[in-house]
Design an enzyme around this catalytic site. Structure first.
Site, PDB file in Angstrom:
ATOM      1  N   HIS A 371       7.252   7.728 -13.729  1.00  0.00           N
ATOM      2  CA  HIS A 371       7.914   8.096 -14.981  1.00  0.00           C
ATOM      3  C   HIS A 371       8.087   9.609 -15.064  1.00  0.00           C
ATOM      4  O   HIS A 371       9.181  10.108 -15.363  1.00  0.00           O
ATOM      5  CB  HIS A 371       7.079   7.598 -16.159  1.00  0.00           C
ATOM      6  CG  HIS A 371       7.677   7.901 -17.504  1.00  0.00           C
ATOM      7  ND1 HIS A 371       8.452   6.997 -18.187  1.00  0.00           N
ATOM      8  CD2 HIS A 371       7.611   9.002 -18.294  1.00  0.00           C
ATOM      9  CE1 HIS A 371       8.850   7.534 -19.331  1.00  0.00           C
ATOM     10  NE2 HIS A 371       8.344   8.763 -19.424  1.00  0.00           N
ATOM     11  N   GLU A 372       7.014  10.351 -14.791  1.00  0.00           N
ATOM     12  CA  GLU A 372       7.097  11.815 -14.870  1.00  0.00           C
ATOM     13  C   GLU A 372       7.976  12.391 -13.762  1.00  0.00           C
ATOM     14  O   GLU A 372       8.668  13.397 -13.968  1.00  0.00           O
ATOM     15  CB  GLU A 372       5.698  12.430 -14.821  1.00  0.00           C
ATOM     16  CG  GLU A 372       4.774  12.010 -15.953  1.00  0.00           C
ATOM     17  CD  GLU A 372       5.374  12.220 -17.334  1.00  0.00           C
ATOM     18  OE1 GLU A 372       6.170  13.171 -17.507  1.00  0.00           O
ATOM     19  OE2 GLU A 372       5.073  11.414 -18.237  1.00  0.00           O
ATOM     20  N   HIS A 375      11.482  12.475 -15.004  1.00  0.00           N
ATOM     21  CA  HIS A 375      11.749  13.671 -15.802  1.00  0.00           C
ATOM     22  C   HIS A 375      11.906  14.894 -14.899  1.00  0.00           C
ATOM     23  O   HIS A 375      12.793  15.730 -15.087  1.00  0.00           O
ATOM     24  CB  HIS A 375      10.597  13.923 -16.775  1.00  0.00           C
ATOM     25  CG  HIS A 375      10.595  13.033 -17.976  1.00  0.00           C
ATOM     26  ND1 HIS A 375      11.648  12.961 -18.861  1.00  0.00           N
ATOM     27  CD2 HIS A 375       9.637  12.178 -18.454  1.00  0.00           C
ATOM     28  CE1 HIS A 375      11.350  12.103 -19.832  1.00  0.00           C
ATOM     29  NE2 HIS A 375      10.137  11.610 -19.606  1.00  0.00           N
ATOM     30  N   GLU A 401      14.960  10.989 -21.451  1.00  0.00           N
ATOM     31  CA  GLU A 401      14.105   9.816 -21.308  1.00  0.00           C
ATOM     32  C   GLU A 401      14.770   8.755 -20.447  1.00  0.00           C
ATOM     33  O   GLU A 401      14.102   8.000 -19.735  1.00  0.00           O
ATOM     34  CB  GLU A 401      13.766   9.253 -22.692  1.00  0.00           C
ATOM     35  CG  GLU A 401      12.577   8.315 -22.714  1.00  0.00           C
ATOM     36  CD  GLU A 401      11.254   8.998 -22.365  1.00  0.00           C
ATOM     37  OE1 GLU A 401      10.345   8.294 -21.883  1.00  0.00           O
ATOM     38  OE2 GLU A 401      11.137  10.226 -22.565  1.00  0.00           O
TER      39      GLU A 401
END
Length: 607
Positions: A371-372, A375, A401
């Protein structure tokens, strides 16, 4: 597709020092010149973070270009030539005009250069705050919290003074939204700089300082109150926060309904009236699907995935390997540990990921990391030519997001990924040698309604967001009182997810967002999920062999496609809907997301 627009803006040597804007938390305490201002703090640790692991490796970035024909399938054939034309136009603008028109063009080009220098200085100062925020969550001793709040407050006041300098306003007025500039990126910089200036000048220096101080104070109060499960200690500060943010919304966006003013800070062009419709339809479609899945036969998962201990040092090595394979450039990034995972730094040249590892839950470490990384890939893919300027920013929090969720939901939780990842996990954890790729796939998609938003599965997660959206909207509009939050929260959790809330710490006090003033941010999570589904459909249409490449561990085609069409474009367009239309052919369409969920979970649970 590394465009080089707007060289007319820089009469002198290009500044290639640090990119001085924080990745996702550029300025928690001083708003709107940097749209990303509060992002990392909204996703940061609930207490001071643990020291970083200092894991470092190197990887050269891969810049790849897909054939024009791939874009044609989704109506994008004009995008890349447009960007190339902009690059050429911006180079020649200042030198090819003659006579009166040429003199006017030269004057405006000079003014635009002055504007850029001012904007870059503000961004660079904001980068200092970015590093202070990252340090606060990873390295800073807990006893330094009060001092750090004072430091941020002082810096916020200085930045606010520069953001509201009348000389900046005169430059923007003279430039007239960049009407005389040929470069679309320059025009977008003028547009967003004017927007930011109008917002900031609506706030006094005193209000900006008060805002920064309250955000620090309320956050620290929340940390302790959550630890003690003491709602009564937090309630007065939360009331003060909602009152202040309502004042800020009314001052900075007087033409919008008050809650829409708060939303606009994070999701420009997305009014609550449209969100009401989107979330009403989403909830209507989700509730019966969630019920069907809960009533279905439970997934039969091997004990190797459910009962074993997962060494955290090995998890760290595994996650770093996967992050590098996905394309995270360690020459421009860090990989650390914090209580709550977040992405920080001053990207695109300094992007800092944190994650955490749980020996009882292997999915938390790798899922949080990916997830990170999503980003971080956005941040590392932002335009370096427009570094420190508004157009290089993410268009909205939902768009940002969407990139993390695309990698987490569509890739990590997709079937193809596990053809690549299963042998790697077997290598690091021999006890999983008999676990198949399909079993891993089902394990990461198990539906299990729970209390905690950050631990929620993909299917029930939107219901957590709809609850928070509903509450903060009612609080802003004066339709409920802060003191009523726990009761309404608990009743809604019971009615939608059949979950009993045992404490306020595990209920209405679990999230950091409201404590740091991020009111209006929650919808961005589910908007991001919807955008992710829509972007991924477009990527598959452009690259029919995409998932075959993912199965082989080749993530470069997807990363490059996202770099080209989303990351490097930044805030060129006026709204997420405009970006979505350019990239996918239509504005946000929640039906694509619902269809994706229905097909995926009907297959997994044999509905």
């Amino acid at each position: 597709f590394m465009h080089k627009p707007c060289q007319e803006a820089f009469p002198g040597p290009r500044d290639r020092r640090h990119n001085s804007r924080k990745v996702v938390s550029t300025s928690l305490f001083f708003g709107l010149l940097l749209l990303l201002s509060a992002f990392a703090m909204f996703r940061i640790a609930v207490t001071a973070g643990k020291p970083g692991t200092g894991l470092v490796a190197t990887r050269s970035p891969v810049w790849n270009t897909k054939a024009k024909s791939q874009l044609t399938r989704v109506g994008l054939s004009g995008l890349r030539p447009f960007m190339a034309d902009q690059s050429r136009t911006c180079v020649r603008t200042a030198s090819t005009s003659t006579g009166t028109a040429g003199s006017a063009m030269a004057t405006q080009s000079k003014e635009y250069g002055e504007l850029c220098e001012r904007l870059k200085e503000i961004s660079q100062l904001s980068g200092v705050s970015a590093i202070l925020g990252w340090d606060e969550q990873t390295m800073m001793p807990a006893g330094a919290a009060a001092t750090r709040g004072q430091q941020k407050s002082a810096l916020a006041a200085i930045i606010h003074e520069k953001q509201t300098d009348p000389a900046l306003g005169k430059l923007l007025e003279s430039l007239k939204d960049g009407e005389g500039l040929e470069c679309e990126f320059a025009k977008a910089n003028c547009r967003d700089a004017k927007r930011d200036y109008q917002f900031e000048t609506a706030k006094s220096r005193e209000l900006a300082k008060r805002e920064a101080e309250l955000e620090a104070d309320c956050f620290n109060t929340w940390v302790q109150a959550r630890k003690d499960n003491d709602w009564t200690a937090f309630q007065p500060k939360l009331l003060e926060m909602f009152t202040l943010k309502k004042e800020v919304a009314q001052l900075t966006r007087p033409d919008l309904p008050v809650y829409d003013g708060a939303l606009d800070m994070f999701e420009r062009g997305m009014p609550s009236s449209r969100l009401n419709e989107i979330f009403a339809e989403l909830k209507k479609d989700l509730l019966p699907l969630v019920k069907s899945v809960i009533d279905a036969k439970e997934l039969d998962l091997p004990a190797a995935l459910t009962d074993a201990e997962w060494d955290v040092d090995t998890q760290a090595k595994l996650c770093l390997e996967v992050a590098k394979d996905l394309g995270f450039d360690m020459d421009r990034g860090r990989f650390d540990v914090s209580v709550h995972p977040f992405t920080g730094g001053v990207g695109p040249m300094d992007v800092r990921i944190t994650t955490r590892y749980n020996p009882k839950n292997w999915k938390e470490g790798i899922g949080g990391t990916i997830h990170e990384v999503g980003h971080a890939l956005y941040e590392q893919g932002r335009s370096q030519d427009q570094q420190d300027l508004p157009v290089s920013r993410a268009l909205s929090m939902g768009v940002h997001e969407s990139q993390s969720l695309l990698w987490e939901r569509m890739v990590f939780q997709g079937k193809a990924f596990w053809e690549y990842a299963t042998p790697i996990i077997h290598k690091h954890y021999p006890h999983t040698k008999d676990v198949s790729a399909d079993q891993f796939y089902k394990a990461v998609n198990k539906v299990e309604p729970g209390l905690i938003r950050t631990e929620a599965d993909e299917l029930t997660y939107p219901l957590h967001i709809i609850l928070r959206y509903t509450l903060e909207k009612k609080l802003f509009n004066g339709e409920m009182a802060v003191e009523d939050i726990p009761e309404i929260w608990n009743d809604e959790m019971k009615s939608t997810l059949s979950v009993n809330v045992p404490s306020n710490a595990m209920g209405c006090m679990q999230d950091v967002h409201w404590s740091v003033g991020a009111i209006g941010y929650f919808p961005s999570y589910s908007l991001g999920a919807m955008m992710a589904a829509q972007f991924y459909e477009a990527a598959k249409a452009a690259m029919p062999d995409l998932e075959a490449e993912i199965a082989k561990g080749n993530f470069t085609p997807l990363k490059t496609w996202l770099n080209d069409n989303i990351h490097s474009v930044g805030s060129l367009y006026k709204s997420p809907d405009e970006l979505l239309t350019k990239v996918t052919g239509s504005a946000l369409d929640p039906a694509i997301y619902v269809k994706y969920l229905q097909q995926k979970y009907s297959e997994i649970y044999n509905l």
